[in-house]
Design a protein around this motif. Structure first.
Motif, mmCIF file in Angstrom:
data_model
loop_
_atom_site.group_PDB
_atom_site.id
_atom_site.type_symbol
_atom_site.label_atom_id
_atom_site.label_comp_id
_atom_site.label_asym_id
_atom_site.label_seq_id
_atom_site.Cartn_x
_atom_site.Cartn_y
_atom_site.Cartn_z
ATOM 1 N N VAL A 216 -18.999 -79.917 18.609
ATOM 2 C CA VAL A 216 -20.188 -79.136 18.154
ATOM 3 C C VAL A 216 -20.467 -78.030 18.948
ATOM 4 O O VAL A 216 -20.456 -76.955 18.553
ATOM 5 C CB VAL A 216 -21.510 -79.952 17.812
ATOM 6 C CG1 VAL A 216 -22.673 -78.876 17.286
ATOM 7 C CG2 VAL A 216 -21.484 -81.110 16.728
ATOM 8 N N ASN A 217 -20.348 -78.353 20.393
ATOM 9 C CA ASN A 217 -20.786 -77.406 21.254
ATOM 10 C C ASN A 217 -20.389 -78.088 22.672
ATOM 11 O O ASN A 217 -19.826 -79.253 22.700
ATOM 12 C CB ASN A 217 -21.917 -76.602 21.488
ATOM 13 C CG ASN A 217 -23.267 -77.583 21.834
ATOM 14 O OD1 ASN A 217 -23.039 -78.668 22.066
ATOM 15 N ND2 ASN A 217 -24.272 -77.041 22.026
ATOM 16 N N GLU A 218 -20.728 -77.548 23.884
ATOM 17 C CA GLU A 218 -20.419 -78.399 25.144
ATOM 18 C C GLU A 218 -21.203 -79.344 25.431
ATOM 19 O O GLU A 218 -20.945 -80.104 26.286
ATOM 20 C CB GLU A 218 -20.284 -77.124 26.224
ATOM 21 C CG GLU A 218 -19.112 -76.229 26.193
ATOM 22 C CD GLU A 218 -17.816 -76.885 26.346
ATOM 23 O OE1 GLU A 218 -17.516 -77.968 26.967
ATOM 24 O OE2 GLU A 218 -16.969 -76.463 25.797
ATOM 25 N N ILE A 244 -23.624 -86.512 7.355
ATOM 26 C CA ILE A 244 -24.172 -85.228 7.887
ATOM 27 C C ILE A 244 -23.581 -83.959 7.094
ATOM 28 O O ILE A 244 -22.195 -83.944 6.945
ATOM 29 C CB ILE A 244 -23.343 -85.146 9.206
ATOM 30 C CG1 ILE A 244 -23.919 -86.107 10.279
ATOM 31 C CG2 ILE A 244 -23.552 -83.697 9.988
ATOM 32 C CD1 ILE A 244 -23.341 -86.248 11.538
ATOM 33 N N LYS A 245 -24.446 -83.239 6.587
ATOM 34 C CA LYS A 245 -24.252 -82.161 5.682
ATOM 35 C C LYS A 245 -23.905 -81.009 6.544
ATOM 36 O O LYS A 245 -23.172 -80.238 5.984
ATOM 37 C CB LYS A 245 -25.409 -82.015 4.670
ATOM 38 C CG LYS A 245 -25.367 -83.289 3.718
ATOM 39 C CD LYS A 245 -26.669 -82.905 2.625
ATOM 40 C CE LYS A 245 -26.757 -83.995 1.695
ATOM 41 N NZ LYS A 245 -28.065 -83.999 0.765
ATOM 42 N N SER A 246 -24.575 -80.793 7.751
ATOM 43 C CA SER A 246 -24.689 -79.487 8.357
ATOM 44 C C SER A 246 -24.966 -79.809 9.638
ATOM 45 O O SER A 246 -25.670 -80.528 10.164
ATOM 46 C CB SER A 246 -25.552 -78.385 7.823
ATOM 47 O OG SER A 246 -26.733 -78.661 7.917
ATOM 48 N N THR A 247 -24.485 -79.144 10.695
ATOM 49 C CA THR A 247 -24.689 -78.888 12.174
ATOM 50 C C THR A 247 -24.850 -77.451 12.441
ATOM 51 O O THR A 247 -24.103 -76.482 12.411
ATOM 52 C CB THR A 247 -23.904 -79.679 12.936
ATOM 53 O OG1 THR A 247 -22.513 -78.955 12.865
ATOM 54 C CG2 THR A 247 -23.598 -80.999 12.577
ATOM 55 N N LYS A 248 -26.014 -77.252 13.226
ATOM 56 C CA LYS A 248 -26.311 -75.923 13.773
ATOM 57 C C LYS A 248 -26.627 -75.765 15.195
ATOM 58 O O LYS A 248 -27.259 -76.586 15.561
ATOM 59 C CB LYS A 248 -27.331 -75.186 12.823
ATOM 60 C CG LYS A 248 -27.676 -73.649 13.339
ATOM 61 C CD LYS A 248 -29.057 -73.200 12.551
ATOM 62 C CE LYS A 248 -29.460 -71.877 13.077
ATOM 63 N NZ LYS A 248 -30.666 -71.474 12.392
ATOM 64 N N VAL A 249 -25.942 -74.946 15.953
ATOM 65 C CA VAL A 249 -26.159 -74.777 17.447
ATOM 66 C C VAL A 249 -27.151 -74.035 17.664
ATOM 67 O O VAL A 249 -27.153 -72.731 17.196
ATOM 68 C CB VAL A 249 -24.562 -74.400 17.993
ATOM 69 C CG1 VAL A 249 -25.166 -74.169 19.312
ATOM 70 C CG2 VAL A 249 -23.435 -75.398 17.872
ATOM 71 N N VAL A 257 -29.123 -81.166 13.174
ATOM 72 C CA VAL A 257 -28.291 -81.974 12.223
ATOM 73 C C VAL A 257 -29.098 -81.928 11.049
ATOM 74 O O VAL A 257 -29.957 -82.698 11.098
ATOM 75 C CB VAL A 257 -27.925 -83.175 12.897
ATOM 76 C CG1 VAL A 257 -26.832 -83.814 11.978
ATOM 77 C CG2 VAL A 257 -27.474 -83.128 14.476
ATOM 78 N N ASN A 258 -28.512 -81.619 9.799
ATOM 79 C CA ASN A 258 -29.299 -81.544 8.591
ATOM 80 C C ASN A 258 -30.666 -81.021 8.896
ATOM 81 O O ASN A 258 -30.574 -79.740 9.453
ATOM 82 C CB ASN A 258 -29.346 -83.015 8.144
ATOM 83 C CG ASN A 258 -28.014 -83.708 7.709
ATOM 84 O OD1 ASN A 258 -27.166 -82.805 7.492
ATOM 85 N ND2 ASN A 258 -28.010 -84.925 7.651
ATOM 86 N N ASP A 259 -31.738 -81.544 8.765
ATOM 87 C CA ASP A 259 -33.028 -81.038 9.176
ATOM 88 C C ASP A 259 -33.806 -81.722 10.331
ATOM 89 O O ASP A 259 -34.735 -81.512 10.734
ATOM 90 C CB ASP A 259 -33.939 -81.324 7.827
ATOM 91 C CG ASP A 259 -33.388 -80.321 6.620
ATOM 92 O OD1 ASP A 259 -33.298 -79.356 6.735
ATOM 93 O OD2 ASP A 259 -33.798 -81.174 5.388
ATOM 94 N N THR A 260 -32.886 -82.300 11.129
ATOM 95 C CA THR A 260 -33.386 -82.974 12.276
ATOM 96 C C THR A 260 -32.936 -82.161 13.438
ATOM 97 O O THR A 260 -31.957 -81.883 13.810
ATOM 98 C CB THR A 260 -32.904 -84.472 12.309
ATOM 99 O OG1 THR A 260 -33.360 -84.939 11.396
ATOM 100 C CG2 THR A 260 -33.483 -85.069 13.858
#
Length: 361
Positions: A216-218, A244-249, A257-260
């Motif tokens: 996802v990232n470092e 897991i539908k989505s991950t946002k950095v 992660v999703n809405d969490t």
């Protein structure tokens, strides 16, 4: 005219005098190999001065034999009998000593690290096999590649032997590594702020879980429907989701992660992602609440919230120890004392969020 000549002569004399007594380095021994080994300006000896900047970075007068000394690279050199590092004689096997292109330092007996216990002297990498010791993965970026090595039996991180399998081990980012069977935490330091200290440990933490691996990232890695990180007090977290539908950095320590929202490995299911703001020492806030290690601090006034230490905070109404109110503590006068871990508000003393004793009025 005579006065001008006298002044000029004095200036030249002062310059030459300063140069003679203060200048430490003369010509480089071999500028094509090293920019840090020089002949002394006036003494018959070898000087090590980092990049020739003796005034700011200092210099060291080596006891190397001047006639036979030659640099091996920037900081290593040898004469007819000994090997030197930063000008200091090293306890290595002279005949078999080598520094290869990948930075491996070894002789027939040992593999060495520059992070030895004694400053400016090489340390032995315990348990390393000199014949099979090599880079773990030459395709890693420079700053990672020089930290990871392996031999026929083990993986080594910054000169320390780990539990990793040398055949299947792979560092994924700054925090997580895997091999065929396990997930590992990469721990760079422990403690916070002034109390932080480097440890550089790789610790086996969890059985390998099934699923596709996504970096996802470092700080975070997704494996199937789980997200793992090492940046917590427990030095490892594994959050499992139904899917897991989505991950946002968001930043280095923070992802959604999703809405969490997950911050430093801790999930904040209540927090508003859009207004999230990380604070010091495991505190954070959103537009509605303040949190400590993932737990809401009930009753905290956000606009007046002030962090005092890794464990204490206050607002206009209360003092808080972690996520709990400190009973009978006055936030206006609450402060640390000179005693270890003792706080005082002028009426009571406190330790670990509890009244220690009551002062006599």
């Amino acid at each position: 005219m005579k006065v001008l000549l006298i002044i000029l002569a004095i200036a030249v004399f002062v310059f030459l005098g300063v140069r003679y007594f203060l200048f430490r380095i003369g010509d480089p021994v071999n500028s094509k190999v090293s920019d840090s080994y020089f002949y002394h300006y006036r003494k018959k000896l070898i000087v090590h001065s980092p990049m020739g900047n003796w005034f700011e970075l200092g210099y060291f007068e080596s006891d190397a034999d001047v006639k036979s000394f030659q640099p091996i690279n920037r900081d290593f050199g040898k004469d007819k009998k000994n090997v030197f590092w930063k000008g200091r004689k090293q306890a290595v096997d002279y005949a078999t000593f080598q520094v290869d292109a990948s930075g491996i330092i070894k002789d027939k007996n040992h593999v060495y690290t520059m992070n030895g216990k004694e400053y400016n002297f090489l340390g032995i990498i315990e348990g390393a096999d000199t014949k099979s010791y090599q880079l773990l993965d030459s395709s890693l970026p420079d700053y990672k590649r020089i930290s990871w090595f392996r031999d026929a039996n083990a993986v080594f991180y910054r000169g320390k032997k780990t539990e990793g399998d040398p055949v299947t081990f792979k560092p994924l980012n700054d925090a997580i590594a895997i091999d065929a069977n396990y997930i590992y935490s990469i721990i760079h330091q422990r403690g916070d702020g002034l109390y932080a200290f480097e440890v550089d440990e790789v610790i086996r933490k969890h059985k390998r879980v099934e699923g596709e691996i996504k970096v996802v990232n470092e700080s975070y890695v997704q494996i199937g429907n789980a997200v793992v990180s090492a940046f917590t007090k427990d030095e490892f977290t594994l959050h499992t989701f139904e899917t897991i539908k989505s991950t946002k950095v968001i930043d280095y320590y923070t992802i959604a992660v999703n809405d969490t929202l997950i911050y430093k490995g801790i999930a904040y299911p209540e927090i508003d992602i859009q207004s999230f703001e990380p604070l010091d020492y495991g505190y954070c806030k959103d537009r509605k609440n303040v949190y400590y290690s993932g737990k809401k601090i009930t009753g905290a006034v956000i606009s007046a919230f002030e962090i005092l230490s890794p464990d204490y905070a206050k607002d206009s109404k209360n003092v808080f120890y972690k996520n709990s109110i400190v009973e009978k503590a006055d936030p206006k006068t609450f402060k640390r004392t000179s005693e270890n871990d003792i706080w005082d508000d002028g009426t009571n003393k406190f330790r670990n969020g509890k009244i220690l004793d009551r002062k006599l009025k």
